[in-house]
Each structure stands twice: as structure tokens, then as C-alpha cells.
Write a protein that holds these residues in place. Structure first.
Motif, PDB file in Angstrom:
ATOM      1  N   THR A 150       0.832  -1.199   0.000  1.00  0.00           N
ATOM      2  CA  THR A 150       0.000   0.000   0.000  1.00  0.00           C
ATOM      3  C   THR A 150       0.870   1.253   0.000  1.00  0.00           C
ATOM      4  N   SER A 151       0.629   2.110  -0.972  1.00  0.00           N
ATOM      5  CA  SER A 151       1.454   3.301  -1.146  1.00  0.00           C
ATOM      6  C   SER A 151       0.708   4.544  -0.688  1.00  0.00           C
ATOM      7  N   PHE A 152       1.456   5.455  -0.060  1.00  0.00           N
ATOM      8  CA  PHE A 152       0.893   6.742   0.357  1.00  0.00           C
ATOM      9  C   PHE A 152       1.265   7.856  -0.617  1.00  0.00           C
ATOM     10  N   ASP A 153       1.837   7.486  -1.746  1.00  0.00           N
ATOM     11  CA  ASP A 153       2.169   8.461  -2.797  1.00  0.00           C
ATOM     12  C   ASP A 153       0.912   8.796  -3.593  1.00  0.00           C
ATOM     13  N   VAL A 154       0.753  10.075  -3.918  1.00  0.00           N
ATOM     14  CA  VAL A 154      -0.408  10.511  -4.694  1.00  0.00           C
ATOM     15  C   VAL A 154       0.044  11.414  -5.833  1.00  0.00           C
ATOM     16  N   LEU A 155      -0.859  11.559  -6.808  1.00  0.00           N
ATOM     17  CA  LEU A 155      -0.648  12.458  -7.942  1.00  0.00           C
ATOM     18  C   LEU A 155      -1.687  13.571  -7.840  1.00  0.00           C
ATOM     19  N   ILE A 156      -1.231  14.816  -7.811  1.00  0.00           N
ATOM     20  CA  ILE A 156      -2.149  15.943  -7.699  1.00  0.00           C
ATOM     21  C   ILE A 156      -2.048  16.817  -8.946  1.00  0.00           C
ATOM     22  N   SER A 157      -3.025  17.684  -9.123  1.00  0.00           N
ATOM     23  CA  SER A 157      -3.038  18.563 -10.293  1.00  0.00           C
ATOM     24  C   SER A 157      -2.285  19.862 -10.000  1.00  0.00           C
ATOM     25  N   LYS A 158      -1.914  20.541 -11.050  1.00  0.00           N
ATOM     26  CA  LYS A 158      -1.265  21.849 -10.913  1.00  0.00           C
ATOM     27  C   LYS A 158      -2.209  22.834 -10.239  1.00  0.00           C
ATOM     28  N   GLU A 159      -3.500  22.698 -10.519  1.00  0.00           N
ATOM     29  CA  GLU A 159      -4.512  23.568  -9.909  1.00  0.00           C
ATOM     30  C   GLU A 159      -4.504  23.416  -8.390  1.00  0.00           C
ATOM     31  N   ILE A 160      -4.537  22.188  -7.898  1.00  0.00           N
ATOM     32  CA  ILE A 160      -4.518  21.944  -6.457  1.00  0.00           C
ATOM     33  C   ILE A 160      -3.175  22.348  -5.861  1.00  0.00           C
ATOM     34  N   SER A 161      -2.100  22.076  -6.594  1.00  0.00           N
ATOM     35  CA  SER A 161      -0.761  22.439  -6.118  1.00  0.00           C
ATOM     36  C   SER A 161      -0.648  23.940  -5.883  1.00  0.00           C
ATOM     37  N   ASN A 162      -1.168  24.728  -6.811  1.00  0.00           N
ATOM     38  CA  ASN A 162      -1.073  26.183  -6.675  1.00  0.00           C
ATOM     39  C   ASN A 162      -1.976  26.711  -5.563  1.00  0.00           C
ATOM     40  N   ARG A 163      -3.185  26.170  -5.490  1.00  0.00           N
ATOM     41  CA  ARG A 163      -4.146  26.680  -4.512  1.00  0.00           C
ATOM     42  C   ARG A 163      -3.796  26.285  -3.083  1.00  0.00           C
ATOM     43  N   MET A 164      -3.201  25.087  -2.925  1.00  0.00           N
ATOM     44  CA  MET A 164      -2.888  24.596  -1.580  1.00  0.00           C
ATOM     45  C   MET A 164      -1.409  24.722  -1.244  1.00  0.00           C
ATOM     46  N   HIS A 165      -0.608  25.231  -2.190  1.00  0.00           N
ATOM     47  CA  HIS A 165       0.828  25.435  -1.982  1.00  0.00           C
ATOM     48  C   HIS A 165       1.521  24.122  -1.618  1.00  0.00           C
ATOM     49  N   ILE A 195       2.917  15.981 -10.260  1.00  0.00           N
ATOM     50  CA  ILE A 195       1.907  17.018 -10.519  1.00  0.00           C
ATOM     51  C   ILE A 195       1.555  16.967 -11.999  1.00  0.00           C
ATOM     52  N   TYR A 196       0.265  16.896 -12.296  1.00  0.00           N
ATOM     53  CA  TYR A 196      -0.199  16.887 -13.685  1.00  0.00           C
ATOM     54  C   TYR A 196      -0.991  18.147 -13.980  1.00  0.00           C
ATOM     55  N   ASN A 197      -1.113  18.472 -15.240  1.00  0.00           N
ATOM     56  CA  ASN A 197      -1.897  19.637 -15.668  1.00  0.00           C
ATOM     57  C   ASN A 197      -2.572  19.305 -16.993  1.00  0.00           C
ATOM     58  N   SER A 198      -3.820  18.832 -16.926  1.00  0.00           N
ATOM     59  CA  SER A 198      -4.539  18.458 -18.145  1.00  0.00           C
ATOM     60  C   SER A 198      -5.183  19.661 -18.828  1.00  0.00           C
ATOM     61  N   GLY A 199      -5.342  20.782 -18.091  1.00  0.00           N
ATOM     62  CA  GLY A 199      -6.017  21.941 -18.651  1.00  0.00           C
ATOM     63  C   GLY A 199      -7.527  21.849 -18.579  1.00  0.00           C
ATOM     64  N   PHE A 200      -8.055  20.719 -18.099  1.00  0.00           N
ATOM     65  CA  PHE A 200      -9.505  20.539 -17.954  1.00  0.00           C
ATOM     66  C   PHE A 200      -9.836  20.871 -16.503  1.00  0.00           C
ATOM     67  N   GLN A 201     -10.156  22.131 -16.251  1.00  0.00           N
ATOM     68  CA  GLN A 201     -10.240  22.623 -14.891  1.00  0.00           C
ATOM     69  C   GLN A 201     -11.295  21.908 -14.060  1.00  0.00           C
ATOM     70  N   ASP A 202     -12.410  21.506 -14.682  1.00  0.00           N
ATOM     71  CA  ASP A 202     -13.467  20.824 -13.944  1.00  0.00           C
ATOM     72  C   ASP A 202     -12.955  19.565 -13.252  1.00  0.00           C
ATOM     73  N   PHE A 203     -11.989  18.902 -13.855  1.00  0.00           N
ATOM     74  CA  PHE A 203     -11.406  17.703 -13.267  1.00  0.00           C
ATOM     75  C   PHE A 203     -10.154  18.035 -12.453  1.00  0.00           C
ATOM     76  N   ASP A 204      -9.319  18.929 -12.977  1.00  0.00           N
ATOM     77  CA  ASP A 204      -8.056  19.237 -12.309  1.00  0.00           C
ATOM     78  C   ASP A 204      -8.252  19.772 -10.897  1.00  0.00           C
ATOM     79  N   GLU A 205      -9.299  20.568 -10.695  1.00  0.00           N
ATOM     80  CA  GLU A 205      -9.492  21.172  -9.385  1.00  0.00           C
ATOM     81  C   GLU A 205     -10.086  20.195  -8.369  1.00  0.00           C
ATOM     82  N   ASN A 206     -10.421  18.983  -8.804  1.00  0.00           N
ATOM     83  CA  ASN A 206     -11.077  18.027  -7.909  1.00  0.00           C
ATOM     84  C   ASN A 206     -10.293  16.746  -7.671  1.00  0.00           C
TER      85      ASN A 206
END
Length: 411
Positions: A150-165, A195-206
């Protein structure tokens, strides 16, 4: 010997042809065809490109078809588990065009840092997941590895990265509310490895991508229970047909839903692009055809003496019309040639340079996507040539009205 083509070539090669009264009109007609082709190519390449890119992004987060339990849950959160012991998993052996079947589960959570908090959807995936979509849009770090413990590594979006620092390598807390709100929420301390950035904000921010075993444990599911299955197809054009096939070949307790059914508003919107493409192509062909009709009439009127001589020598009206249609065909091909050269240059510049940007909140992409297909380009050029020549057949009838006795003049 095709003497009509021979005469047409001599007319084109003649010096007086290039300095005649009709020369400016001919140049305008060639420019009109070139501009028309450029606009049609851009409309087709960007319209289809935008459709495909949006489809790819929605499929990247959801798969093409999702198989879940039959329930009244219309949210992004999976509530009831599905056993992975299904005949179709890990592959549909009796349905063609299926690329992959992979498991997933989702759960609502809250990211909490020292200064901020943000609601997210944790998407749990397993070792069978196809990472090709996130590989394309990975901007920092690496993709998680869920093939071992079980891994505790996650992949987050650029949107979340910027908003949550939160940066690559940072650890942060995710809280998950239990069914009984009075009880202490589950807490998971995870680490952002990519960190990924798909440009599809509806998904990236969630969406935050994590190991599915966390969701299984919090939901008290067994190891062989998941939230559902994502089916990836090789050919998107068959999505509705394959969705129906999958529905009929799965258990009665399961439901299959394509992304077209899940996000109807988005697909209705991008479906309107086809109408725009057809309208632009129709307008451009009409404009190019009108310019060619004008050029043809000027050419005929300018060469009435030649027409009279050819008639006096026994040429039929049909043969003389062929001469001018060959001439017009040369002009159309010249316009198509330059239009394709300039159009392809602009399309490849945008494809690899991305100098024209879009608002991702409106168009779900950051730059104008380009789709170049050789078959479509050939069809566009052949269609333009045939339609423009067809529009010239009726105006060329004016040749039959020219009287040899009146048109031949000797000085």
C-alpha cells in the motif's frame, strides 16, 4: 491527342496571358481559392482537434465506459462495492475494440494544510491502471507506483498544487468524513510525488490520484471489491455501440454508462463544431466558386476572337468549353497548391508551437489543438476542385452564344 488540353497549356504559357486585362482578376481568383483552402483547413483541423482533445481528457479521468452497481447514485463518489470476480475482467474476450478494463473507486475528502483546506475527490486506482493519459500531462515529479505494498504516494493537479501550496515531495493531510458525522474522520497523510496539468479545470481542481487500497480499507471493503470498472476503447467512434454491447453482456445488477451519457452537455456542445465546420467549408467553396466564375467569364470574353477561329476550324462548343475548363482547372490547382502550403505551415506551427491559446474554463484546453489527417486533406482538396469546376460548367455555356462571323476580326 487531347488537343483541348494542348490549347489550354499554350494559353497558360503565353506571355500575353500573364499581362492581359484578365490577369488581375485571375490573381484575385487564385488568392480567393488559396485563402478559402487555408480557412477550411484551419476550421477542420481545429474543430476536429478540439473535439478529440476534449474526448481524450474526459476519457483520461473516467475511461470511455464505466461499469458500476445499479443504484441511484449520480455523484462522482462510488458508494456500493462491485466484486472484481467478473467474466469481463480483466478483458472482454467477446467484445472487439476493447483496449483495457481497469478498476477504480472514488471517495470525497478534504485536503487540510496549516493555512488552507480544499474539498477533493480521491480516485483510487490499482496496479492495472493505464498511465498513458497522465504521462502526457505530467509536468513535475513522477507517477506513483501501486504495484507493491500500500502506497501513500499521490498524484495531484497543478490547480490543487497552486491553490494549496503543495509541491513535489510535500506531505499533507486528507480528511474523510465517516458515515456517522459524530465520529472522528479518517486521516491519511500522503505525499505528492507528481503534478499533472490536463487543462480541464473541472477535473483538475477536484481529482487526486491515489492507491485504491486506502478507499477499500476506509469503506471496509474486501480486497476483491472495488467501486467499478473503466473500459478503454481503441476507437471512440464505436463508443455508443460498445456501451450497448457491454450493457447486454454484464450481470443484471450492473450498469454501464458511456462518457457521452455521463456528460451529455459537453458532448452536445462539441457536436456543434461539426455544423460550424460544414458551414465554413460551404461558404468558402461558394466564395471561391463565384470568383472562378468571374475569372472564367472574363477569360471567355477576352478570347472571343480565338473562340471564333476555333469554331470556324470545326471545333464544337463542347471542345471549346473543355479548353476553358482546363484553363480554370489550372487556376484552381494553383490556388489549392499555395493554400495547402501556407495552411499546413500555419497548422504545424500551432501544433508544435502552441502560439494561440484558449481559456481552459471555457474550452477545456489551454492551446488550440490541431488534428491533421491526410485522408481529410485529400478529400477537402478533391471536393473543392470538383465543386468549383462543376460551378463553372453552366457559365461556360456562353461560348455557344459567340458567333464566329462577328467575333473574327482581321486587321
Amino acid at each position: 491527342m487531347n488537343y483541348e488540353l494542348f490549347i489550354a497549356k499554350r494559353i497558360v504559357a503565353a506571355k500575353e496571358y500573364k499581362s492581359s486585362i484578365s490577369s488581375p482578376i485571375i490573381k484575385i481568383a487564385i488568392v480567393a481559392i488559396s485563402l478559402g483552402v487555408i480557412i477550411m483547413m484551419i476550421a477542420m483541423a481545429t474543430g476536429i482537434g478540439l473535439q478529440q482533445k476534449i474526448r481524450e481528457k474526459i476519457a483520461g479521468f473516467n475511461g470511455h465506459i464505466q461499469i458500476t452497481n445499479f443504484d441511484n447514485n449520480y455523484s462522482e463518489i462510488t458508494l456500493e462495492p462491485v466484486s472484481i470476480n467478473q467474466d469481463f475482467y480483466p478483458n472482454f474476450s467477446n467484445i472487439s475494440n476493447v483496449k483495457k478494463v481497469q478498476v477504480y473507486a472514488t471517495k470525497g475528502g478534504i485536503i487540510r494544510t496549516a493555512t488552507d483546506f480544499e474539498g477533493i475527490i480521491l480516485k483510487g486506482i490499482s496496479k492495472d491502471y493505464d498511465w498513458s493519459f497522465f504521462e502526457e500531462y505530467l509536468v513535475e515529479g513522477n507517477l506513483p507506483d501501486y504495484t507493491k505494498d500500500t502506497s501513500f504516494d499521490v498524484l495531484i493537479s497543478k490547480e490543487i498544487s497552486n491553490r494549496m501550496h503543495i509541491g513535489v515531495g510535500d506531505e499533507f493531510n486528507i480528511l474523510f468524513v465517516k458515515e456517522d458525522p459524530s465520529k472522528t474522520p479518517w486521516l491519511r497523510v500522503v505525499k505528492a510525488v507528481g503534478i499533472y496539468n490536463s487543462g480541464f479545470q473541472d477535473f483538475d481542481e477536484n481529482f487526486v490520484i491515489a492507491d485504491i487500497r486506502h478507499i477499500q480499507k476506509m469503506n471496509r471493503w474486501k480486497e476483491n471489491e472495488v467501486g467499478g470498472f473503466e473500459v478503454l476503447l481503441n476507437d471512440f467512434d464505436e463508443i455508443e455501440e460498445k456501451s450497448n454491447e457491454i450493457y447486454t453482456q454484464t450481470a443484471s445488477t450492473l450498469n454501464s454508462q458511456s462518457i457521452i451519457e455521463k456528460y451529455p452537455a459537453i458532448f452536445e456542445w462539441i457536436g456543434l463544431f461539426d455544423n460550424n465546420i460544414y458551414l465554413i467549408i460551404a461558404i468558402m467553396i461558394i466564395v471561391a466558386g463565384i470568383n472562378m466564375i468571374t475569372a472564367l467569364l472574363v477569360l471567355i470574353l477576352e478570347r472571343t476572337q480565338m473562340i471564333g477561329i476555333l469554331k470556324a476550324l470545326g471545333s464544337s462548343n463542347v471542345s471549346i468549353r473543355k479548353v476553358f475548363l482546363y484553363n480554370a482547372g489550372y487556376l484552381i490547382l494553383k490556388g489549392l497548391f499555395w493554400g495547402n502550403i501556407i495552411g499546413l505551415f500555419l497548422l504545424f506551427a500551432q501544433k508544435y508551437g502552441g502560439f494561440i491559446t484558449l481559456d481552459p474554463n471555457t474550452y477545456y484546453v489551454t492551446t488550440v489543438p490541431i488534428y491533421i489527417n491526410l485522408k481529410y486533406l485529400v478529400a477537402l482538396n478533391l471536393g473543392t476542385l470538383v465543386l468549383c469546376l462543376s460551378m463553372l460548367i453552366i457559365p461556360s455555356i456562353i461560348i455557344s452564344k459567340i458567333n464566329p462571323a462577328k467575333s473574327i476580326k482581321f486587321e
